[in-house]
Design a protein around this motif. Sequence first.
Motif, PDB file in Angstrom:
ATOM      1  N   ARG A  76      -3.044  -8.633  -1.112  1.00 43.75           N
ATOM      2  CA  ARG A  76      -4.152  -9.361  -1.710  1.00 43.75           C
ATOM      3  C   ARG A  76      -5.258  -9.587  -0.677  1.00 43.75           C
ATOM      4  O   ARG A  76      -4.998  -9.566   0.541  1.00 43.75           O
ATOM      5  N   LEU A  77      -6.445  -9.784  -1.187  1.00 47.93           N
ATOM      6  CA  LEU A  77      -7.596 -10.164  -0.367  1.00 47.93           C
ATOM      7  C   LEU A  77      -8.233 -11.384  -0.987  1.00 47.93           C
ATOM      8  O   LEU A  77      -8.334 -11.475  -2.219  1.00 47.93           O
ATOM      9  N   ALA A  78      -8.681 -12.317  -0.162  1.00 49.23           N
ATOM     10  CA  ALA A  78      -9.403 -13.490  -0.632  1.00 49.23           C
ATOM     11  C   ALA A  78     -10.742 -13.573   0.087  1.00 49.23           C
ATOM     12  O   ALA A  78     -10.806 -13.436   1.311  1.00 49.23           O
ATOM     13  N   PHE A  79     -11.791 -13.762  -0.685  1.00 53.02           N
ATOM     14  CA  PHE A  79     -13.132 -14.007  -0.162  1.00 53.02           C
ATOM     15  C   PHE A  79     -13.459 -15.451  -0.480  1.00 53.02           C
ATOM     16  O   PHE A  79     -13.555 -15.840  -1.647  1.00 53.02           O
ATOM     17  N   LEU A  80     -13.620 -16.286   0.566  1.00 51.66           N
ATOM     18  CA  LEU A  80     -13.592 -17.730   0.404  1.00 51.66           C
ATOM     19  C   LEU A  80     -14.868 -18.412   0.897  1.00 51.66           C
ATOM     20  O   LEU A  80     -14.856 -19.161   1.889  1.00 51.66           O
ATOM     21  N   PRO A  81     -15.994 -18.181   0.229  1.00 47.10           N
ATOM     22  CA  PRO A  81     -17.212 -18.892   0.639  1.00 47.10           C
ATOM     23  C   PRO A  81     -17.112 -20.392   0.458  1.00 47.10           C
ATOM     24  O   PRO A  81     -17.861 -21.153   1.080  1.00 47.10           O
ATOM     25  N   GLU A  82     -16.203 -20.841  -0.411  1.00 47.97           N
ATOM     26  CA  GLU A  82     -15.991 -22.284  -0.616  1.00 47.97           C
ATOM     27  C   GLU A  82     -14.663 -22.726  -0.034  1.00 47.97           C
ATOM     28  O   GLU A  82     -14.034 -23.664  -0.516  1.00 47.97           O
ATOM     29  N   GLY A  83     -14.231 -22.049   1.010  1.00 48.93           N
ATOM     30  CA  GLY A  83     -12.972 -22.396   1.640  1.00 48.93           C
ATOM     31  C   GLY A  83     -13.056 -23.671   2.455  1.00 48.93           C
ATOM     32  O   GLY A  83     -14.122 -24.271   2.620  1.00 48.93           O
ATOM     33  N   GLU A  84     -11.934 -24.063   3.010  1.00 52.14           N
ATOM     34  CA  GLU A  84     -11.851 -25.337   3.726  1.00 52.14           C
ATOM     35  C   GLU A  84     -12.296 -25.228   5.182  1.00 52.14           C
ATOM     36  O   GLU A  84     -12.488 -26.254   5.841  1.00 52.14           O
TER      37      GLU A  84
END
Length: 283
Positions: free
Chosen positions: A57-65
Motif C-alpha cells: 500500500r501507499l499513503a499520501f498524507l497531506p493531512e497527516g499528523e
Amino acid sequence: MPYTSEKPREYRITPRYLANSDADVSPAIRPLLDVGWALSYDELANAFVTAPDLRARLAFLPEGEDSTLWKVSAGRDAFAPPEWLVTFDHKTPPEVVEDFTTALADAYARGPDAYLGHGGRSDGADVALQLLSDGWSLNPATPFLTYQSPDRLIRLHRRDNVLRHVDEMAGDTERWLYEVGPPRDVWYATASSRLPEHLLQALTTVVTDPAPVNRYMRRIDLDRLPAAATATPTAPSPLEVARVRAATARSLSVPRAAPSALAYSTATRPPALPQATAAGRSR
C-alpha cells in the motif's frame, strides 16, 4: 501582462534533489494504478493506493499528523503489520517518489518474492560498496554509519544497533535515513530493516539522481534555492520575447541603402592589364 519578478516562470532545476516539492504529485501514484492498484480517499482528502492482494500500500498524507507525506509498505499478510516501510517527508521532490513507485510497481508485477524478498534484514552491503565506488566517503563525525556524497549534500545514515520491528513500522525509528540538502533546507527519506536489497538500491538511486526537473518559480523562489542548485529558464520570458520582436520590427522598417555608383563601378571595373615592356629594357 508584462513579465515581472512576481510572475512564475518555468525553470529547469539541477540537481533535482535540490528542487522544491511544489509539483504535481499524481505522477507519483500513477505507476501503481497502472499495475492495478486501487485508489481511495479518507474524509480529510488523504489518498491511499492499495494492491489487489492487499499486501502492499501507499499513503499520501497531506493531512497527516507529522511532516511525513508519503508512506509505502508491504507485508505477507494483509491483516498483520507490514514487513517493511519507506517514507518521504513533505519537502521531497515528487519525482523522487515517482521513480521509487515505478520500481515498486515493476517488482509487484513480478510477484511477492520481488517486493517482499526473503523477509529478513537487508545489510545494505551492495549499496554501501556502490556509494564508495562512486566517490562517497564515510563520515566519522556522526554516531551512525554515515555515507556522504561528493558534493556533501546527501548523507545516508545507517543505524547499527538492534531495532524493534514494531518501532520501525510505527515510524518511531528507522534503519536507513537519507538526509538531503544543505543545512536548514533538508528533506528526509527513510527505509526499514527488511526492505529487499534491490528496492533499497532503487531507493538510493532515486534519492541521489541529479537529473533536472522543471519548476514554475518566482524570483523570490529562485533566491531561496540552495547555492549549489542551477536554475535555467526553459523558454524566454514574455519581456524577452517582446524585446526581440521590437528589435526585429525596427530592423525590418529601416530601408536598406542603395549601392553607390562608386561601389558599383569599382566592383565591375576590369583588372588593369600589365604594361608592355619596352624593347631592350628589362624589368
